[in-house]
Design an enzyme around this catalytic site. Structure first.
Site: not given
Ligand code: ACM
Length: 695
Positions: A276, A339-341
């Site tokens: 992100h 988050d969300e890698n």
């Protein structure tokens, strides 16, 4: 094609899971909590009046203290700037409700109507674990609010404001004895200002509303792929190239932090890393795991760009950046996201792969844990505690790090069992557009918790999350409020405060109070509908709007990129229509009134008539507003649903069974009305089905 958060979850669970927690998150347990959760807790709740959140202990012995324009207020004890300012705000609000014109700065000596007695000012910047308790007594002798520290007194003033009532005899507060303290010390609201920019005034009024319902952590999601929103003097290209010019100066941030502190609210900044992070890389491509160049993301989803954990320069940069932020933000915690890698850029980068082999890091998850340990050490050096989303959970992480569950409700237990302080965000995602009752039914520590007493103490509370893909300054209030007030109650009030019906009754008044404070949630729909109608004749649009809600979850068509303006019908529609609760209730009343079926019949007949008429009105508006084209099919369906309802009422009134063919056709119509169109769904179909089946 970038993925949405939710798509990414599904993909991650079936392919290479970065975190073992992804696998458990395929099913979102909170989506099944709605009917049972709301119904099971619907026992009537005594003595809640108009209070939200409901206080821990409340007694109303009967009797009232009338209030008039001779009302006076006094502060007992040492001078207290924050409390004095809060009392002035209280008096301004009091004037607004009553029409009195009291001087907000006037303080009485002895014998005041309201005396606020606070033992100690407490910290200037609120901190986790501050004493927020207070006692409030209303008797014939007056109102006495007592607290150990300022924050408690602030909470008590909000309660007093909610006790204000009126009837034919005028304004009054009921005689009362209230002893109150929060169930959880961490009661947050996340606002994502990266996906869509939210200017200072939006943050300010959000803080006003948070204070009104006793939320105490403003989680400021300041950076993401679409924009870097906080000035950094050491690295000016972060905002210089990564913000489109939309960011908070440090001076503005400092003023907002002080504004929050005056309201007993902590400010938790989040700088999302290592993923992100596109907005960091536009100005500083050398920090990335791929060569670049980078441009700000204009779409929404989960993107590949990620900081390079094998590059020492990244840690030097983070040391400088986080050091500067540690000075700017007084709170003990800094949230680093995590988050969300997707980690594709790590997998595809030979030097990162070599680094992993050299350091014995088996996979990308281990590499992210390495990165997190380095960042944690940097934050410790700058006197801060680290916090991150649940993907950072790893046995190698120090216990002092707080972890926030968002992928699934049970993760909060895993986090606490692993020895970390835990926050629950799953179940409280406002952008999913679920009704308030659904989040209300989610408890960070439910009665059947598997946690030991010690582990339960590690669950510090939770956070409502307003992700920013589908909100802008003109609509954000209507997506946060009033639903976040119900979540605030979940975090503050005793566990057994669970009646959704009672919550909704009080939420309507809270919503009005918030509007009086300056929040725009109730104004948004009318504003957008007037724009769509090209004038004041919005009635047919409002009729349709009542029968639909924005789609739930993340499957939306609109708002695919940051430039989409929030001027569609779906942006006007509140997340939760009153008809969602009122229509089933009215239909049940009607059906219970057999064999005559007259209860509510007139109301229902009028509603169904309006549904049948709306289409023509919308068609007329559509001729001058092409933006309305997409809702024409919905208006046609609404007309059919109105006919269904009218005919059903006729069959019931006539006392003759409806022909089987008619019933079949109506049930087929209800099926056809189900799919989402223009990001909207009908929320009236279940009670209509009950009506058809009763014929
Ligand atoms: C998140 O929703 N990615 C924390």
């Amino acid at each position: 094609m970038p993925l949405s958060r939710r798509d990414f979850l599904a993909a991650a669970a079936t392919a290479t899971a970065l975190s073992p927690l992804f696998a458990a998150s395929l099913v979102h347990p909170w989506t099944s909590a709605l009917p049972g959760g709301a119904a099971a807790g619907d026992a009537p709740l005594p003595d809640t009046r108009w209070l939200m959140p409901v206080p821990a202990l409340r007694q109303f012995p009967g009797g009232r203290l009338p209030l008039a324009a001779d009302f006076t207020a006094a502060l007992a004890g040492a001078p207290n700037r924050r409390l004095d300012a809060a009392l002035a705000r209280f008096l301004v609000g009091f004037n607004r409700r009553t029409g009195f014109a009291l001087d907000p700065a006037a303080r009485a000596a002895a014998g005041a109507t309201l005396t606020v007695a606070c033992q100690a000012p407490g910290r200037e910047f609120p901190a986790l674990g501050d004493d927020e308790s207070y006692t409030l007594d209303v008797t014939a002798a007056g109102i006495r609010l007592q607290a150990a520290e300022t924050t408690g007194a602030l909470r008590g003033l909000e309660t007093l404001g909610q006790l204000l009532e009126a009837d034919g005899q005028g304004w009054f507060v009921p005689f009362a004895h209230i002893e109150d303290r929060p169930r959880f010390p961490w009661r947050g609201l996340l606002v994502d200002v990266s996906r869509h920019w939210e200017p200072v005034e939006v943050v300010r009024r959000t803080l006003d509303a948070m204070a009104a319902v006793k939320l105490n952590v403003f989680h400021w999601h300041l950076t993401d792929d679409q924009g870097f929103r906080i000035e950094c003097k050491r690295f000016p290209k972060l905002t210089g190239l990564g913000s489109d010019g939309h960011f908070y100066t440090q001076e503005q941030a400092r003023a907002l932090i002080a504004y929050a502190a005056d309201r007993g609210i902590r400010v938790l900044p989040e700088f999302d890393m290592p993923a992100h992070s596109t907005s960091w890389l536009v100005g500083y491509p050398e920090l990335g795991s791929a060569p670049g160049p980078f441009a700000l993301e204009r779409g929404f989803g989960v993107f590949d760009n990620v900081l390079d954990p094998a590059n020492e320069a990244v840690y030097r940069f983070l040391d400088g950046f986080l050091g500067e932020m540690a000075e700017l933000f007084p709170d003990a915690y800094i949230h680093i996201g995590g988050d969300e890698n997707p980690a594709h850029q790590w997998t595809n980068n030979p030097s990162i792969q070599a680094f992993m082999r050299a350091h014995g890091l088996a996979d990308n998850h281990a590499l992210q844990a390495y990165f997190n340990r380095r960042v944690a050490a940097i934050l410790t050096r700058h006197g801060k505690k680290m916090m991150g989303w649940e993907e950072i959970l790893n046995p190698a992480l120090p216990d002092t790090i707080a972890v926030e569950a968002w992928l699934g409700i049970p993760a909060v237990n895993k986090i606490a069992q692993a020895g970390h302080d835990a926050l629950l965000a799953a179940g409280y995602y406002l952008d999913l557009m679920w009704p308030a009752s659904e989040s209300y039914a989610v408890d960070p520590v439910p009665a059947d918790t598997p946690l030991t007493a010690g582990e339960q103490r590690r669950v510090l509370g939770g956070e409502a999350c307003m992700w920013g893909e589908r909100v802008n300054p003109a609509t954000i209030d209507s997506r946060i409020w009033p639903r976040a007030a119900a979540i605030a109650e979940r975090f503050w009030s005793p566990r057994d405060v669970t009646s959704a019906a009672d919550m909704y009754r009080r939420l309507e008044r809270v919503s009005l109070d918030l509007e009086a404070l300056g929040l725009e949630h109730r104004a948004t729909p009318g504003r957008i509908l007037r724009w769509l109608a090209g004038g004041d004749d919005t009635a047919p649009l409002a009729t349709l709007m009542e029968a639909v809600e924005p789609r739930k979850g993340y499957g939306w068509q609109h708002s695919k990129n940051v430039f989409v303006p929030m001027v569609y019908f779906v942006n006007a529609a509140p997340p939760e229509s009153p008809l969602r609760r009122r229509l089933p209730a009215a239909v049940q009343e009607l059906l219970a009134d057999r064999p005559r079926f007259t209860a509510r019949r007139d109301d229902l007949a009028a509603l169904f008539a309006r549904w049948q008429q709306a289409e023509a009105g919308i068609a007329a508006l559509e001729r001058r507003s092409p933006l309305l084209d997409e809702i024409q099919p919905l208006a046609a369906t609404l007309r059919q649903l109105g006919a269904l309802g009218s005919q059903a009422l006729d069959y019931l009134a006539a006392g003759v069974p409806a022909p089987a063919a008619w019933k079949q056709a109506q049930l087929a119509l209800l099926e056809q009305a189900k799919p989402v169109r223009a990001d909207l769904l009908f929320i009236v179909l279940d009670p209509l089905r009950d009506l058809v089946n009763a014929c």
